[in-house]
Enzyme design. Structure first.
Site, mmCIF file in Angstrom:
data_model
loop_
_atom_site.group_PDB
_atom_site.id
_atom_site.type_symbol
_atom_site.label_atom_id
_atom_site.label_comp_id
_atom_site.label_asym_id
_atom_site.label_seq_id
_atom_site.Cartn_x
_atom_site.Cartn_y
_atom_site.Cartn_z
ATOM 1 N N LYS A 1 -1.854 -1.342 -3.514
ATOM 2 C CA LYS A 1 -2.436 -0.655 -2.352
ATOM 3 C C LYS A 1 -1.518 0.476 -1.898
ATOM 4 O O LYS A 1 -0.349 0.527 -2.309
ATOM 5 C CB LYS A 1 -2.638 -1.670 -1.221
ATOM 6 C CG LYS A 1 -1.350 -2.368 -0.781
ATOM 7 C CD LYS A 1 -1.645 -3.621 0.029
ATOM 8 C CE LYS A 1 -0.332 -4.256 0.487
ATOM 9 N NZ LYS A 1 -0.553 -5.522 1.205
ATOM 10 N N TYR B 1 18.607 20.225 16.612
ATOM 11 C CA TYR B 1 17.793 20.150 17.836
ATOM 12 C C TYR B 1 18.444 19.236 18.874
ATOM 13 O O TYR B 1 18.996 18.187 18.531
ATOM 14 C CB TYR B 1 16.409 19.591 17.515
ATOM 15 C CG TYR B 1 15.511 20.567 16.817
ATOM 16 C CD1 TYR B 1 15.174 21.789 17.411
ATOM 17 C CD2 TYR B 1 14.988 20.261 15.575
ATOM 18 C CE1 TYR B 1 14.330 22.684 16.769
ATOM 19 C CE2 TYR B 1 14.143 21.144 14.920
ATOM 20 C CZ TYR B 1 13.820 22.359 15.526
ATOM 21 O OH TYR B 1 12.989 23.234 14.892
HETATM 22 C C1 PLP Z 1 0.351 -6.408 0.709
HETATM 23 C C2 PLP Z 1 -0.102 -7.763 0.384
HETATM 24 C C3 PLP Z 1 0.491 -8.475 -0.669
HETATM 25 C C4 PLP Z 1 1.755 -7.995 -1.362
HETATM 26 O O1 PLP Z 1 2.838 -8.243 -0.482
HETATM 27 P P1 PLP Z 1 4.370 -7.909 -0.840
HETATM 28 O O2 PLP Z 1 5.131 -8.414 0.329
HETATM 29 O O3 PLP Z 1 4.465 -6.430 -0.970
HETATM 30 O O4 PLP Z 1 4.680 -8.613 -2.096
HETATM 31 C C5 PLP Z 1 -0.087 -9.680 -1.044
HETATM 32 N N1 PLP Z 1 -1.161 -10.178 -0.376
HETATM 33 C C6 PLP Z 1 -1.727 -9.536 0.664
HETATM 34 C C7 PLP Z 1 -2.899 -10.144 1.357
HETATM 35 C C8 PLP Z 1 -1.214 -8.317 1.091
HETATM 36 O O5 PLP Z 1 -1.753 -7.695 2.147
#
Ligand code: PLP
Length: 364
Positions: free
Chosen positions: A39, A258
């Site tokens: 994702k 800044y």
């Molecule tokens: C993002 C996510 C993962 C992966 O998690 P990591 O901590 O990056 O390994 C797995 N399951 C769900 C439901 C997630 O939202």
């Protein structure tokens, strides 16, 4: 002066992604499916490059958050790969989602009712995953919901019953066992015969009890440490090098950047680097961060600007820093987790904030 054509360079080491996949896969064993969370554009690293490499390595199941992300990676995957969509039916739009074989994670009674209507219209059992909340209180069905959905569940071909851990990076956190027990109870209560999915990156390292039939690590694949406070078992995947735009000598009493937040205490030399908060380099780093020149630490001085930050290189005269020379932001001297900690956040947010102004090199 000769101008060098040097750009900020983000190197993404695909060979390290491969070895991280192998490590996770070996860890869970060949009877457990090692799917990968890709994702948010593979945590900022570029899903269309990362996903085919993972496929080549043997990965066949992938998780994205949005339907649009599924459409994007489907183009670079052979037909035997499966894409799960964590936000489920939201944005699933027309029937193309179903035609492509994407699998929505159903998170609520509404999701389940909506999708079972779809199944009726299509006249077939649709593939889905069912998400049970066991303590995140973010997404997923509550155990109390089960009685309302029993009937609708028969419209589906349930690929996985899943849940998600809240504290998996902390091996000793009591919530891990609590969630495991609650999940086991919920699986029984739901009474659906389907494979089980529970562990994210941290969960992989919590032991066999947490692996069930499928694990879903993300962070660890990209080199983030899945076990807080312990030596990182994963290999580092990214290196970020940024050229010096300008060098300048400054005297005691001058200020930098800044808000004039940094007061020069004695004569020194400053280097301005072409990276800023628009590139994911957090403004919080004022007086906190360092970059590395030829392996030597140079403190960030003054506020991070949108496109530049300034570091003190006065102590590095012997290394002769020059305009166009590269300064390391992420790499051997500073990991994603290190920078996350200094920025008041976590490695995940550093990676997903990196932005698109770097020249990206996919090596290995
Ligand atoms: C993002 C996510 C993962 C992966 O998690 P990591 O901590 O990056 O390994 C797995 N399951 C769900 C439901 C997630 O939202």
């Amino acid at each position: 002066m000769k101008y060098k054509e040097i750009k900020p360079t983000l190197e993404i080491k695909l060979d390290k992604i491969s070895s991280n996949y192998n490590l996770l896969h070996e860890r869970v064993g060949s009877d457990v499916v090692c799917s990968i969370a890709v994702k948010a554009d593979a945590y900022g690293l570029g899903a269309v490059k990362v996903v085919p490499r993972l496929y080549k390595q043997g990965c066949r199941e992938f998780y994205v958050a949005y339907a649009d992300e599924a459409f994007a990676i489907e183009k670079v995957l052979p037909a035997d790969a499966t894409i799960f969509v964590l936000h489920g039916v939201y944005g699933s739009g027309g029937d193309e989602f179903i035609d492509k074989g994407f699998i929505p994670v159903l998170n609520s009674i509404d999701d389940i009712e909506y999708w079972s209507e779809k199944a009726k219209i299509h006249g077939k059992k649709l593939p889905v995953s069912i998400h049970i909340d066991t303590g995140m209180n973010r997404l997923g069905l509550s155990i109390n919901d089960f009685s309302d959905i029993k009937e609708s569940l028969s419209s589906f071909d349930v690929k996985y019953v899943m849940s998600h851990l809240a504290c998996s990076e902390d091996i000793s956190h009591p919530k891990n066992v609590e969630q495991l027990e609650k999940f086991r109870y919920a699986i029984d209560a739901l009474g659906v015969k389907a494979p089980i999915s529970f562990a994210n990156s941290g969960g992989v390292f919590l032991g066999k009890d947490y692996h069930f039939n499928q694990v879903r690590p993300g962070a660890a694949i990209y080199g983030i440490n899945p076990i807080e406070g312990k030596t990182n078992p994963m290999e580092s995947v990214v290196s970020l090098k940024i050229p010096i735009l300008q060098l300048r000598d400054v005297k005691k009493g001058e200020t930098v950047g800044y808000g004039a937040k940094y007061l020069v205490e004695s004569t020194t030399k400053l280097a301005t680097i072409s990276v800023g908060y628009a590139d994911g380099f957090l403004r919080y780093l004022l007086d906190r961060g360092n970059l590395y020149f030829k392996g030597q630490k140079c403190p960030i001085v003054g506020r991070v600007s949108m496109d530049t930050i300034v570091v003190d290189v006065g102590h590095l005269d012997a290394l002769e820093p020059k305009v166009g020379d590269m300064v390391e932001v992420l790499g051997n001297n500073q990991t994603v987790d290190d920078l996350g900690k200094k920025s008041g956040t976590i490695g995940y947010e550093i990676l997903t904030s990196l932005g698109n102004r770097y020249k990206r090199i996919y090596s290995g």
